[in-house]
Design an enzyme around this catalytic site. Sequence first.
Site, short mmCIF file in Angstrom:
data_model
loop_
_atom_site.label_atom_id
_atom_site.label_comp_id
_atom_site.label_asym_id
_atom_site.label_seq_id
_atom_site.Cartn_x
_atom_site.Cartn_y
_atom_site.Cartn_z
CG HIS A 126 18.56 10.95 0.10
ND1 HIS A 126 17.52 10.95 1.01
CD2 HIS A 126 18.37 12.06 -0.65
CE1 HIS A 126 16.77 12.02 0.82
NE2 HIS A 126 17.25 12.71 -0.19
CG ASP A 156 17.36 8.87 3.80
OD1 ASP A 156 18.60 8.96 3.69
OD2 ASP A 156 16.58 9.35 2.96
CB SER A 230 16.38 15.84 0.69
OG SER A 230 15.42 15.24 -0.14
#
Length: 478
Positions: A126, A156, A230
């Site tokens: 993402h 992911d 992230s």
Amino acid sequence: MKKFLILVFVSMLGGIIALSAYLFFFNATAPQAEQVSTADQPYFVPANYNGDAKTNALIHAESPNFVEAAENSIHAVVHVKNTSIVSNPATFQDLFYGRQSQPRTQVGTGSGVIISPDGHIITNNHVIAGSDKISITLNDNRVYEARLVGTDEKTDIALLKIDADEPLPSIQFGDSDTIKVGEWVLAVGNPFNLTSTVTAGIISAKARDLSGRNSQSFLQTDAAVNPGNSGGALVNARGQLIGINTAISSQTGSYIGYSFAVPSNIARKVVEDIIEFGDVQNGILGVSILNRNSKEAIDKGINQIDGVYVSNVEDKSGAKKAGIKEGDIIKKLDEITISKFSDLSGYLKTKRPNDVVNVEVLRDGTLKTISVKLSKTDIVSVDFIDMKLQNLPDLVKKKYNIKNGVMVTDTENAFLYKRLGITRGTVITGINDMAINNIEDLAHFKAQYGDDVIDNIEKLKYIDGSLKEKEVYFTENR
């Protein structure tokens, strides 16, 4: 004047008398004061106490020290910049005057982890999704343009590559299966566009599923993670990579107590598959697990079992060939304790087809260890017109009172979902005038028409939650 002198004299005389009386009584009670002073007194330690070397060493040994772990990881964590070109939404004036909306540049940021000196970098899918350009900034402020090697949306995880003139600092992989709840960890990343930042916490839980579909297996930690973290590193006290920071649990968008990371064993397997095969190779046992919170599990009295209950075994799967049976309770995979489905699915994500896994099951009160060669996913499921389908479990056959069909387990077909309500759990029983008995029938139909398969579907039979078989005819305008 005479009266004043008399007043002063009287005052002095009174003072002398009072002082004499005080000294007389104080001396008379002195022995009693000495007896009181012999009682035990509290022992005070100065604030600047310097004990011996052994005591100091013990104090420091009991205090966590993350200096080495931080030094081993901070230079291998990078800033990831994702640049994409997007179109502005059309305004009323644009529509009125027939103007086209002007494209604009959109920038997203996150973190990444260098896993090899030649410049391979792990990050989250993402973080780089939809990018037209990806740039990497190292901890020493050097900037490189990166290329996308591959990605896996389900876990992911994405793999990037940069080309540097010299070997880059990298992080060694740790074993996320062996990390314990309560163990100290560090989160290293670039929150809020800051340069590499280190926060500390502990492992709060393992095999967490945030989707509610038993499809995830995160490490949960209370190390502070914020937007921009992230794709960054979760490392143990030795500075080894044991997770890729991915998500936070928050109502505000910022850290409030818990964060989640993809275990390093899963991330490592994904990137190795991408490098070697170009995509992710998934190995499966070939069993269906009964949800312990379901009515059937409660009726059977197995809602509080220690392990996972096998409700169905797929034909031709490795589990079927090895002898695993319906009713078995899986307790371990190799040396990994299995207490819930996310434990099982998380461990299997680290394996490939044809890998052998030792499955410990409880059957009729006896523990058995069965070696199972993992199957390919196409043994038990097939992708068909943007849906994933599998053979019918026995429970579904009984529920719908049918003997043939395939069940939708996932769908990205917006037309079938929005127009017809064909979603997870729907059973496809026929295409055109052909009955669909199993996924092999779908595979043959798909092979027959190739890329034109959807144009050759004229009629679809299916059973939804109403338990009634329905038919839908497709036109050229579908």
